[in-house]
Design a protein around this motif. Structure first.
Motif, PDB file in Angstrom:
ATOM      1  N   LEU A  14       0.828  -1.201   0.000  1.00  0.00           N
ATOM      2  CA  LEU A  14       0.000   0.000   0.000  1.00  0.00           C
ATOM      3  C   LEU A  14       0.863   1.252   0.000  1.00  0.00           C
ATOM      4  N   PRO A  15       0.468   2.279  -0.760  1.00  0.00           N
ATOM      5  CA  PRO A  15      -0.657   2.290  -1.713  1.00  0.00           C
ATOM      6  C   PRO A  15      -0.353   1.463  -2.950  1.00  0.00           C
ATOM      7  N   LEU A  16      -1.415   0.982  -3.590  1.00  0.00           N
ATOM      8  CA  LEU A  16      -1.251   0.145  -4.771  1.00  0.00           C
ATOM      9  C   LEU A  16      -0.621   0.946  -5.906  1.00  0.00           C
ATOM     10  N   THR A  17       0.316   0.334  -6.593  1.00  0.00           N
ATOM     11  CA  THR A  17       0.992   1.007  -7.705  1.00  0.00           C
ATOM     12  C   THR A  17       0.903   0.223  -9.010  1.00  0.00           C
ATOM     13  N   ASN A  18       0.513  -1.047  -8.922  1.00  0.00           N
ATOM     14  CA  ASN A  18       0.375  -1.845 -10.142  1.00  0.00           C
ATOM     15  C   ASN A  18      -0.785  -1.301 -10.979  1.00  0.00           C
TER      16      ASN A  18
END
Length: 718
Positions: A14-18
């Motif tokens: 977290l935070p999502l980056t994908n």
């Protein structure tokens, strides 16, 4: 295994980056938000914002903003891009969906209400923000102008109660144009002042750039769009891409002119307003993609900016929220109350105006977002504005529904709802003759079809009963598949019918009777041999064998090439029982295309049409030109122009308004107006009005009348 776990942990950190995961999560939010909120009747716009708050950097931190200078391009950058598109999309659709005919009809009242709903919230909001909340001049003006905006969240409620065409609703919609445009211009001035650019040079530059911007947008772009839509007619995907290009080009040009890009998007909607009918496939694509993807992205990104802890960090934050809500509701109420006193509306109508104009959403977010990004207002105002959106949308929805019920109980339903119940049973039959000419006919049927009718368009293929009938049925059904695909582009429901009959006209007549079709729409009769003209196996036989409304269409040019609709109405046409039906359809066509209608008729018919227009309460601009010599059909040529859609009202042989000069009208007008779109209307006739044509069991039955008609035509100058 370790590599898999590492990849898994990295993807879900977290935070999502994908980018794939981020996009999947956002789509999931867009999917479930309306489902969750629908049972409690909360507008979907609120759900997207709430999910943005929950999953944003100040919530669970699943989605977060990143450093724009980072070399890594992630899915969150995509959120920024999509949210910008969504903001422009909101403003573009607001301009595109405005009913310009309604605004023209009630423009004086709309201007008055627009002024009131703009001035009163600002007059109340500015001193409250400046003296009570202690904000400086520019933030106070910006916040006060935010109160003046409103979004018609309650409009679907009004529409569901059948009062959407009431004058008070039209006035409120027209006021939206005035107040939102004024606020957006003020926004440009405030931003310039915040950057220290205000001075004589600023105003001169703004005036010149604004003039050039408007000249390009309303003088050049509509002409290019009209040419593009007509020349690239077959490439439907290209139409949508062209519209998007216009939106973003207009937004960019607005920025170059010193305005906000949202003004450019809004003006682009106004510029293309008359070129994109509300029931068209292109409008459906625009709304579908915007509502499905871009606009929800924008609302989610707004929620990501909200820090709920600020609201509960102390009493001051709650004071701001409460103040914004009270000022907003009271300012809009005062505007509705003053308009009520001036135009003598009832209390229910006043409440309806208040409810429709009280919801803050799209434009409000746009104004505060610009102010927040420019550093003019702080987080307290941003969070307070989001809270105001939640409060105002719920309050407006409840008030609009209550006021709509009261207006209905006062007996103010649409006359259309009381007198035209048959629209709920309307069925339209479209027999196929030439597949290459079917698309514009389906478009025409979609534009005039009643929205109240639950039935699809019925597209019919009649197969001659012979030894090849079974094989021909399969071919016909295969050919009909292309029509299904085309109609789906505008979400028009169609039903494909195939029937076998000894006679094509007989098959059409039998199907029309079985369906109880309200209207049969045919393509234009093709040129045939002299013998076939006399026998009249197809078009003439269909006309004689059916009693319902029938329309013949030659639509070789796109509708957007027209600047007006000209309807030629012969004497006593108002006495036909199909008069009311075709009037409704043509008025709906004019409304969809945003075109004025010019009626060519005699004095008696003009008086009846004027009364009918009052009863139907249409927003379409209607003009009248007098013509008395209806035995000379060729004299009508003086009333037509090359940019007009020509509609000729005729009658079946033996009916009240029938006259010899109308005989063979399709052939004559088709020959005279070779390059124009033409619609020929035969109104419904009384059932059981038997004459010789009613017994036409074989194609040669009316042969003697046809022969005499052809001989007469030989001595007629054309």
């Amino acid at each position: 295994m370790d590599r898999v776990l590492h990849h898994f942990n990295e993807a879900f950190s977290l935070p999502l980056t994908n980018p794939v995961l981020v996009f999947t999560l956002v789509l999931f939010i867009i999917l479930i938000s309306p489902i969750i909120l629908r049972p409690i009747k909360v507008p979907g716009i609120i759900g997207f914002i709430l999910f943005g708050v929950l999953l944003g950097p100040h919530g669970l931190n699943w989605l977060s903003k990143i450093d724009r200078h980072s070399v890594n391009i992630t899915g969150v950058d995509g959120i920024d891009l999509f949210s910008t598109i969504g903001l422009l999309y909101i403003m573009f659709i607001a301009g595109l969906e405005l009913d310009m005919n309604e605004f023209q009809k009630t423009k004086n009242k709309s201007i008055f209400f627009g002024f009131c709903t703009f001035a009163f919230p600002i007059a109340i909001g500015f001193p409250v923000c400046y003296f009570l909340l202690g904000y400086e001049l520019l933030p106070s003006v910006l916040i006060a102008s935010m109160f003046a905006t409103h979004t018609l969240v309650g409009y679907p409620i009004v529409n569901s109660y059948g009062i959407s065409k009431k004058e008070v609703v039209a006035v409120t919609i027209g006021g939206t144009i005035i107040t939102d445009t004024a606020v957006l211009v003020i926004l440009a001035v405030i931003k310039g002042m915040s950057e220290g650019q205000i001075g004589p040079e600023f105003w001169i530059t703004l005036g010149i750039s604004l003039t050039i911007f408007l000249a390009v947008l309303f003088g050049i772009i509509p002409r290019i769009a009209k040419w593009f839509f007509s020349k690239i007619e077959a490439e439907k995907t290209a139409h949508y891409i062209f519209v998007l290009t216009v939106v973003f080009l207009s937004a960019f040009l607005a920025e170059m002119a010193g305005l906000e890009h949202i003004i450019g998007a809004f003006m682009a909607g106004l510029a293309l307003n008359k070129l994109i009918p509300n029931s068209s496939a292109l409008m459906n694509r625009i709304e579908f993609i915007g509502n499905a993807i871009f606009i929800p992205f924008f609302l989610i990104s707004v929620g990501m900016l909200v820090d709920l802890s600020v609201l509960f960090s102390g009493a001051w934050a709650l004071v701001i929220v409460g103040t914004l809500a009270v000022v907003s509701i009271s300012g809009k109420f005062l505007a509705a109350a003053v308009t009520q006193l001036v135009f003598k509306y009832s209390n229910s109508q006043r409440n309806l105006m208040h409810g429709l104009s009280n919801a803050h959403a799209a434009a409000t977010l746009a104004v505060i977002m610009v102010g927040y990004n420019s550093g003019i207002v702080d987080e307290n105002v941003l969070n307070g504005t989001v809270a105001l959106i939640l409060i105002s949308c719920i309050f407006a929805s409840l008030l609009t529904e209550k006021a709509s019920k009261a207006v209905v109980l006062e007996g103010n339903q649409e006359i259309e709802d009381m007198d035209h119940v048959e629209e709920r049973e309307e069925r339209i039959l479209i027999p196929i003759a030439n597949l290459n000419k079917m698309e514009p006919i389906i478009d025409f049927a979609t534009l005039i079809k009643s929205k109240k009718s639950p039935y699809p368009l019925h597209i019919l293929s009649v197969v001659t009963d012979n030894e090849q009938a079974e094989r021909n049925v399969k071919i016909a059904r295969k050919n009909l598949d292309s029509m299904v695909k085309y109609a789906s582009g505008s979400e028009t429901e169609v039903e494909m019918l195939t029937t076998i009959d000894y006679n094509i006209a007989g098959g059409i007549a039998r199907t029309s009777k079985n369906l109880s079709a309200a209207c049969v729409i045919l393509g234009w009769p093709s040129a045939t041999s002299f013998i076939e003209k006399i026998v009249g196996e197809k078009t003439e036989s269909i006309l004689n064998r059916t009693d319902t409304n029938l329309m013949m269409c030659r639509l070789d040019n796109p509708f957007l090439t027209h600047t007006s609709i000209t309807i030629f109405v012969p004497p006593l046409a108002e006495s036909e029982i199909g008069f009311e039906y075709w009037m409704e359809k043509m008025l709906k066509l004019g409304q969809e295309l945003s075109l004025p209608i010019c009626f060519i008729c005699d004095r008696r018919t003009e008086a009846v049409i004027e009364n009918t227009l009052k009863v139907m309460k249409t927003s379409v601009t209607a003009l009248f030109k007098n013509y008395e010599d209806w035995d000379n059909i060729y004299g009508l040529a003086t009333f037509s122009n090359v940019d007009s859609l020509l509609i000729f009202v005729s009658a079946r042989h033996g009916e009240v308004s029938y006259r010899d000069s109308l005989d063979g009208l399709a052939k004559r007008v088709g020959r005279y107006y070779r390059n124009q779109n033409i619609i020929l209307i035969f109104p419904k006739r009384r059932a059981n009005s038997h004459h010789i044509d009613a017994y036409e069991d074989v194609p040669t039955a009316p042969i003697f009348r046809k022969i005499s008609r052809e001989i007469g035509n030989m001595f007629t100058k054309e």
